[in-house]
Design a protein around this motif. Structure first.
Motif, PDB file in Angstrom:
ATOM      1  N   LYS A 202      32.701  26.171  13.791  1.00  0.00           N
ATOM      2  CA  LYS A 202      32.528  24.774  14.210  1.00  0.00           C
ATOM      3  C   LYS A 202      33.880  24.091  14.389  1.00  0.00           C
ATOM      4  N   LEU A 203      34.785  24.301  13.431  1.00  0.00           N
ATOM      5  CA  LEU A 203      36.116  23.698  13.518  1.00  0.00           C
ATOM      6  C   LEU A 203      36.912  24.268  14.692  1.00  0.00           C
ATOM      7  N   LEU A 204      36.763  25.585  14.935  1.00  0.00           N
ATOM      8  CA  LEU A 204      37.457  26.211  16.065  1.00  0.00           C
ATOM      9  C   LEU A 204      36.989  25.624  17.389  1.00  0.00           C
ATOM     10  N   ASN A 205      35.678  25.448  17.522  1.00  0.00           N
ATOM     11  CA  ASN A 205      35.136  24.867  18.753  1.00  0.00           C
ATOM     12  C   ASN A 205      35.632  23.441  18.965  1.00  0.00           C
ATOM     13  N   GLU A 206      35.681  22.700  17.877  1.00  0.00           N
ATOM     14  CA  GLU A 206      36.159  21.314  17.969  1.00  0.00           C
ATOM     15  C   GLU A 206      37.649  21.276  18.317  1.00  0.00           C
ATOM     16  N   ALA A 207      38.419  22.176  17.687  1.00  0.00           N
ATOM     17  CA  ALA A 207      39.855  22.239  17.962  1.00  0.00           C
ATOM     18  C   ALA A 207      40.119  22.636  19.410  1.00  0.00           C
ATOM     19  N   GLU A 208      39.334  23.613  19.907  1.00  0.00           N
ATOM     20  CA  GLU A 208      39.501  24.052  21.295  1.00  0.00           C
ATOM     21  C   GLU A 208      39.249  22.900  22.269  1.00  0.00           C
ATOM     22  N   LYS A 209      38.218  22.110  21.986  1.00  0.00           N
ATOM     23  CA  LYS A 209      37.920  20.950  22.822  1.00  0.00           C
ATOM     24  C   LYS A 209      39.082  19.961  22.807  1.00  0.00           C
ATOM     25  N   LYS A 210      39.657  19.741  21.628  1.00  0.00           N
ATOM     26  CA  LYS A 210      40.784  18.806  21.503  1.00  0.00           C
ATOM     27  C   LYS A 210      41.996  19.295  22.297  1.00  0.00           C
ATOM     28  N   VAL A 211      42.240  20.607  22.261  1.00  0.00           N
ATOM     29  CA  VAL A 211      43.377  21.166  23.000  1.00  0.00           C
ATOM     30  C   VAL A 211      43.212  20.931  24.494  1.00  0.00           C
ATOM     31  N   TYR A 212      42.022  21.220  25.015  1.00  0.00           N
ATOM     32  CA  TYR A 212      41.802  21.090  26.453  1.00  0.00           C
ATOM     33  C   TYR A 212      41.703  19.630  26.897  1.00  0.00           C
ATOM     34  N   GLU A 213      41.501  18.733  25.951  1.00  0.00           N
ATOM     35  CA  GLU A 213      41.523  17.300  26.263  1.00  0.00           C
ATOM     36  C   GLU A 213      42.902  16.681  26.060  1.00  0.00           C
ATOM     37  N   GLY A 214      43.844  17.533  25.600  1.00  0.00           N
ATOM     38  CA  GLY A 214      45.210  17.056  25.407  1.00  0.00           C
ATOM     39  C   GLY A 214      45.437  16.333  24.091  1.00  0.00           C
ATOM     40  N   GLU A 215      44.489  16.402  23.187  1.00  0.00           N
ATOM     41  CA  GLU A 215      44.632  15.751  21.872  1.00  0.00           C
ATOM     42  C   GLU A 215      45.219  16.777  20.892  1.00  0.00           C
ATOM     43  N   TYR A 216      46.484  17.111  21.135  1.00  0.00           N
ATOM     44  CA  TYR A 216      47.106  18.229  20.403  1.00  0.00           C
ATOM     45  C   TYR A 216      47.261  17.958  18.912  1.00  0.00           C
ATOM     46  N   LYS A 217      47.616  16.741  18.562  1.00  0.00           N
ATOM     47  CA  LYS A 217      47.825  16.414  17.147  1.00  0.00           C
ATOM     48  C   LYS A 217      46.536  16.606  16.353  1.00  0.00           C
ATOM     49  N   ASN A 218      45.428  16.120  16.916  1.00  0.00           N
ATOM     50  CA  ASN A 218      44.136  16.268  16.230  1.00  0.00           C
ATOM     51  C   ASN A 218      43.722  17.740  16.168  1.00  0.00           C
ATOM     52  N   ALA A 219      44.010  18.481  17.249  1.00  0.00           N
ATOM     53  CA  ALA A 219      43.679  19.906  17.274  1.00  0.00           C
ATOM     54  C   ALA A 219      44.434  20.654  16.188  1.00  0.00           C
ATOM     55  N   VAL A 220      45.723  20.356  16.048  1.00  0.00           N
ATOM     56  CA  VAL A 220      46.560  21.039  15.058  1.00  0.00           C
ATOM     57  C   VAL A 220      46.067  20.753  13.645  1.00  0.00           C
ATOM     58  N   THR A 221      45.631  19.537  13.390  1.00  0.00           N
ATOM     59  CA  THR A 221      45.101  19.193  12.063  1.00  0.00           C
ATOM     60  C   THR A 221      43.904  20.075  11.718  1.00  0.00           C
ATOM     61  N   LEU A 222      43.014  20.252  12.694  1.00  0.00           N
ATOM     62  CA  LEU A 222      41.839  21.106  12.480  1.00  0.00           C
ATOM     63  C   LEU A 222      42.246  22.567  12.268  1.00  0.00           C
ATOM     64  N   LEU A 223      43.179  23.035  13.087  1.00  0.00           N
ATOM     65  CA  LEU A 223      43.609  24.434  13.012  1.00  0.00           C
ATOM     66  C   LEU A 223      44.326  24.731  11.697  1.00  0.00           C
ATOM     67  N   GLU A 224      45.099  23.785  11.217  1.00  0.00           N
ATOM     68  CA  GLU A 224      45.811  23.998   9.949  1.00  0.00           C
ATOM     69  C   GLU A 224      44.838  24.086   8.774  1.00  0.00           C
ATOM     70  N   SER A 225      43.733  23.365   8.880  1.00  0.00           N
ATOM     71  CA  SER A 225      42.738  23.453   7.800  1.00  0.00           C
ATOM     72  C   SER A 225      42.070  24.836   7.795  1.00  0.00           C
ATOM     73  N   ILE A 226      41.868  25.390   8.991  1.00  0.00           N
ATOM     74  CA  ILE A 226      41.306  26.743   9.076  1.00  0.00           C
ATOM     75  C   ILE A 226      42.290  27.763   8.515  1.00  0.00           C
ATOM     76  N   LEU A 227      43.564  27.627   8.912  1.00  0.00           N
ATOM     77  CA  LEU A 227      44.590  28.584   8.497  1.00  0.00           C
ATOM     78  C   LEU A 227      44.930  28.456   7.011  1.00  0.00           C
ATOM     79  N   LYS A 228      44.699  27.295   6.461  1.00  0.00           N
ATOM     80  CA  LYS A 228      44.910  27.136   5.017  1.00  0.00           C
ATOM     81  C   LYS A 228      43.900  27.979   4.255  1.00  0.00           C
ATOM     82  N   ALA A 229      42.671  28.046   4.798  1.00  0.00           N
ATOM     83  CA  ALA A 229      41.630  28.850   4.160  1.00  0.00           C
ATOM     84  C   ALA A 229      41.805  30.334   4.476  1.00  0.00           C
TER      85      ALA A 229
END
Length: 309
Positions: A8-35
């Motif tokens: 779910k987080l990956l899908n949301e992050a991917e959407k943010k990347v393609y919408e140009g919302e990179y900062k929000n995407a990175v926040t989501l991705l870092e939470s995944i990578l922390k786990a």
């Protein structure tokens, strides 16, 4: 974090990347990578976000981390090469090609009837060799035997896939540099034939523009203008595309369309100034004025001739 939550987080992050919302995407991705620091999907998306937002050093760092976990995925080597220059880029491209060629051999042995897979791999290999060739006309052009290495890479690219757009573009570019214009035209026309089979959005705007620029330089104005129109169809917010289209129509002596497209480019530049591009627009406008003056003088002389007769 559960597999469902991660997806779910990956899908949301991917959407943010393609919408140009990179900062929000990175926040989501870092939470995944922390786990899970070894989540390759998250690392790939993180690298794309960093690349698209202009943070190339971060993208390089992320790609290297992903490669350390999985060195046998070709696209990461190729992406890493694109972000670097000179011998370092060459090493990455060659490593990526090596992985792709191993994948092709595996497919031929274990999936001999999967023609789509083999064609896709051949296309990717050809693109990889075209990237190598491009290095030898740019970063590595002063290296000993650079031209020979470029020729070799382009031959390997076409051997891998004779319908490779990148390979034919590379050949056209090299032949133009060498002054072998007829052969360059042959390859740009091959590019045009391949492009006719592609859907809108299937070819990167940067590659399409590069091919169009060579076509214009070689006097293939109709093909250049057609490619410019496709670029505008794909995204009419890019001012460089409007300026280039104006150049194409000026070369074709279509002053009405040139004026229309140049005005659109200038209007966009007034809102978001780019000094060099505005200067180029002014130069084109001055060329138009001179051209119109020459045409008016010619018409005036013809009218006087008729009156005298």
């Amino acid at each position: 974090m559960s597999a469902g939550d991660t997806k779910k987080l990956l899908n949301e992050a991917e959407k943010k990347v393609y919408e140009g919302e990179y900062k929000n995407a990175v926040t989501l991705l870092e939470s995944i990578l922390k786990a899970n620091p070894r989540n390759l999907d998250a690392l790939d998306l993180y690298a794309k976000a960093a690349t698209d937002s202009g943070k190339e050093q971060m993208a390089i760092k992320i790609l290297k981390r992903a490669i350390s976990f999985d060195p046998k995925t070709a696209h990461r080597w190729m992406d890493l090469g694109q972000l670097q220059s000179g011998p370092t880029a060459l090493k990455c491209f060659r490593q990526g090609i090596s992985v792709m060629e191993a994948n092709l051999m595996h497919a031929m042995k274990n999936a001999p009837l999967d023609f789509n897979l083999k064609d896709s791999l051949r296309m990717e290999i050809a693109s990889g060799y075209a990237s190598v060739a491009d290095l030898f006309v740019t970063d590595l052009c002063d290296e000993t035997h650079a031209e020979r290495e470029c020729e070799k890479a382009l031959k390997l690219a076409l051997n891998a896939c004779e319908k490779s757009l990148e390979a034919h573009y590379g050949c056209a570019n090299l032949r133009l540099i060498q002054g072998r214009r007829k052969e360059a035209v042959m390859h740009t026309r091959a590019c045009n034939q391949i492009l006719e089979e592609k859907k809108v959005g299937e070819v990167s705007p940067a590659l399409r523009m590069s091919i169009a620029e060579i076509c214009l330089e070689l006097g293939e104005t109709t093909h250049a203008a057609e490619m410019a129109e496709v670029l505008l169809q794909e995204d009419d917010r890019i001012v460089q595309s409007w300026y280039f289209a104006a150049l194409c129509y000026f070369a074709a002596e279509d002053m009405e369309t040139t004026t229309q497209y140049l005005k659109r480019a200038v209007d966009m530049l007034k809102k978001s100034p780019q000094k060099d591009l505005m200067t180029a627009c002014q130069d084109l406008y001055n060329q138009m004025r001179r051209k119109k003056g020459q045409m008016n003088n010619h018409v005036g002389k013809e009218d006087n001739k008729m009156e005298t007769e």
